[in-house]
Motif scaffolding. Structure first.
Motif, mmCIF file in Angstrom:
data_model
loop_
_atom_site.group_PDB
_atom_site.id
_atom_site.type_symbol
_atom_site.label_atom_id
_atom_site.label_comp_id
_atom_site.label_asym_id
_atom_site.label_seq_id
_atom_site.Cartn_x
_atom_site.Cartn_y
_atom_site.Cartn_z
ATOM 1 N N GLN A 186 1.156 -1.041 -0.172
ATOM 2 C CA GLN A 186 -0.126 -0.080 0.025
ATOM 3 C C GLN A 186 1.065 1.259 -0.440
ATOM 4 N N SER A 187 1.756 1.339 0.200
ATOM 5 C CA SER A 187 2.788 2.497 0.943
ATOM 6 C C SER A 187 4.217 2.409 -0.601
ATOM 7 N N ILE A 188 3.866 1.516 -1.109
ATOM 8 C CA ILE A 188 4.608 2.044 -3.395
ATOM 9 C C ILE A 188 3.614 2.358 -3.948
ATOM 10 N N VAL A 189 4.046 3.728 -4.007
ATOM 11 C CA VAL A 189 3.569 4.488 -5.072
ATOM 12 C C VAL A 189 4.262 4.833 -5.471
ATOM 13 N N VAL A 190 3.986 5.649 -6.763
ATOM 14 C CA VAL A 190 4.806 6.248 -7.819
ATOM 15 C C VAL A 190 5.342 8.113 -6.912
ATOM 16 N N GLY A 191 6.414 7.836 -7.276
ATOM 17 C CA GLY A 191 7.226 8.895 -5.931
ATOM 18 C C GLY A 191 7.603 8.792 -4.658
ATOM 19 N N GLY A 213 9.425 -8.742 1.917
ATOM 20 C CA GLY A 213 9.582 -9.955 0.740
ATOM 21 C C GLY A 213 8.759 -9.512 -1.190
ATOM 22 N N VAL A 214 8.835 -7.870 -0.526
ATOM 23 C CA VAL A 214 8.183 -6.640 -1.853
ATOM 24 C C VAL A 214 9.401 -6.085 -2.726
ATOM 25 N N GLN A 215 9.925 -6.990 -3.617
ATOM 26 C CA GLN A 215 11.307 -6.687 -4.364
ATOM 27 C C GLN A 215 10.806 -5.468 -5.140
ATOM 28 N N GLN A 247 7.962 3.559 -10.913
ATOM 29 C CA GLN A 247 6.686 2.885 -12.065
ATOM 30 C C GLN A 247 6.263 1.894 -11.516
ATOM 31 N N VAL A 248 5.304 1.448 -11.088
ATOM 32 C CA VAL A 248 4.525 0.107 -10.435
ATOM 33 C C VAL A 248 4.008 -0.360 -11.132
ATOM 34 N N ASP A 249 3.965 -1.465 -12.120
ATOM 35 C CA ASP A 249 2.422 -2.566 -12.995
ATOM 36 C C ASP A 249 2.576 -3.136 -12.155
ATOM 37 N N GLU A 250 0.926 -3.238 -11.404
ATOM 38 C CA GLU A 250 0.438 -4.308 -10.636
ATOM 39 C C GLU A 250 0.004 -5.748 -11.332
ATOM 40 N N ALA A 251 -0.057 -5.548 -12.759
ATOM 41 C CA ALA A 251 -0.493 -6.360 -13.553
ATOM 42 C C ALA A 251 0.254 -7.577 -13.275
ATOM 43 N N LYS A 252 1.552 -7.019 -14.164
ATOM 44 C CA LYS A 252 3.070 -8.204 -14.304
ATOM 45 C C LYS A 252 3.620 -7.735 -12.812
#
Length: 357
Positions: A186-191, A213-215, A247-252
């Motif tokens: 939830q805290s990983i947003v662009v910028g 564990g999020v890389q 950049q965050v690509d949730e789909a990939k």
């Protein structure tokens, strides 16, 4: 009854008490006094038992008990009173606690004592345990960094009544990561600027663990404003760094990170610092078929096009004058701020203009 008669009766009663207790028997008592070498334990009679103070201290020499505490101990002698020892009892208590932790999956605290073949020697309570290298961390780290540290471990093997213990810190960390993953995402947003640990370094960049564990991938092109050929020169596994989410690509499930964005773009100063016709010292960073790239300052490069070199009569003969790493004097021929391009030309060594730098 006189006072001396009472004293004799007390001594006699203590003697009988000692005789009624057998050597090897486990007794329970209350510590009533602590002397410089022994502690005195009331085991239920008028007499008192003694136990060496060294058996009541931890590995750092600190006394673990106080007056009023109840302890269990084994009778090791009945001659002249009761002498106790906790060695056997403490070992049994520790083994039972460790076995309970193994069966329930509870984490236990352990101190990393040393690096040994294949892993680490870990002290848990008064027991020795083994932690394989692969089970110490979720990331690849220098083994020496863990020595002397205390961590929570999970017992993954319990054999020979606790004499053979295998533990894992990684299992504890992975459980924590799974619990924290949702909040981290939830805290990983662009910028966003985040702190993470470098998990691994590859030729194209580094993977950074942002927690849970999020890389994310820190590409080599985003590490610095200057050209980086080897990412390991900038970061190493285990390094804690601050990065910006690009950049965050949730789909990939891909996250792109940047490091250079946390510092000012050196090109923002180019208009004020450089001008056409200016003579500047530069360092050749790489050579291509169409020319040589020259670093004028970290993050600002110019291109010495192949057409700016005098003919040599040989194919690519011009490259002999500008091998990578060479420092020379260059004249600025053009500046394109929009495209971030600077054209330069190598000045002949010993020329008047070259000597003016």
């Amino acid at each position: 009854m006189t006072e001396s008669t009472e004293d004799f009766a007390a001594i006699f009663e203590a003697s009988l008490k000692a005789k009624r207790v057998k050597q090897g028997q486990t007794v329970e008592g209350t510590i009533v006094a602590i002397g410089p070498e022994v502690a005195f334990v009331d085991v239920g009679g008028k007499g008192e038992a003694t136990i060496e103070l060294s058996e009541l201290t931890d590995d750092e020499g600190r006394i673990e008990v106080a007056v009023g505490d109840r302890i269990q101990a084994t009778v090791v002698s009945t001659a002249g009173g009761l002498t106790l020892s906790r060695r056997g009892v403490r070992s049994a208590e520790t083994q039972q606690q460790l076995e309970d932790a193994f069966r329930t999956g509870f984490a236990v605290e352990g101190k990393v004592e040393s690096v040994i073949k294949g892993g680490y020697e870990v002290r848990i309570a008064r027991q020795r345990a083994f932690c394989p290298f692969s089970q110490m961390d979720t990331l690849k780290t220098d083994p020496a960094t863990h020595v002397g540290r205390t961590y929570p471990f999970r017992i993954v093997e319990f054999k020979e009544s606790g004499k053979n213990l295998v533990v894992s810190r990684r299992a504890v960390l992975e459980e924590e990561q799974r619990a924290n993953a949702a909040a981290v995402k939830q805290s990983i947003v662009v910028g966003a600027v985040m702190t993470g640990r470098v998990a691994s370094v590859r030729e194209f960049g580094a993977f950074v663990d942002l927690g849970g564990g999020v890389q994310g991938l820190l590409h080599v092109s985003e590490m610095a404003w200057s050209h980086i050929s080897d990412p390991s020169q900038v970061v190493k596994p285990g390094d804690e760094i601050s990065v910006k989410v690009l950049q965050v690509d949730e789909a990939k499930g891909k996250i792109s990170l940047g490091l250079r964005q946390l510092t000012a773009d050196p090109w923002s100063r180019v208009a004020a610092a450089y001008s056409v016709g200016q003579v500047q010292t530069g360092r050749v960073t790489r050579v291509t078929d169409f020319g040589a790239f020259v670093e004028l300052e970290p993050g600002v490069e110019g291109l010495a096009h192949v057409s700016t070199f005098p003919p040599t009569g040989r194919s690519k003969g011009w490259t002999a004058a500008v091998p990578p790493g060479t420092t020379g004097v260059f004249e600025i021929l053009s500046i394109d701020l929009e495209k971030k391009r600077i054209g330069v030309a190598l000045l002949p060594e010993g020329s008047a203009r070259a000597g003016g730098v």
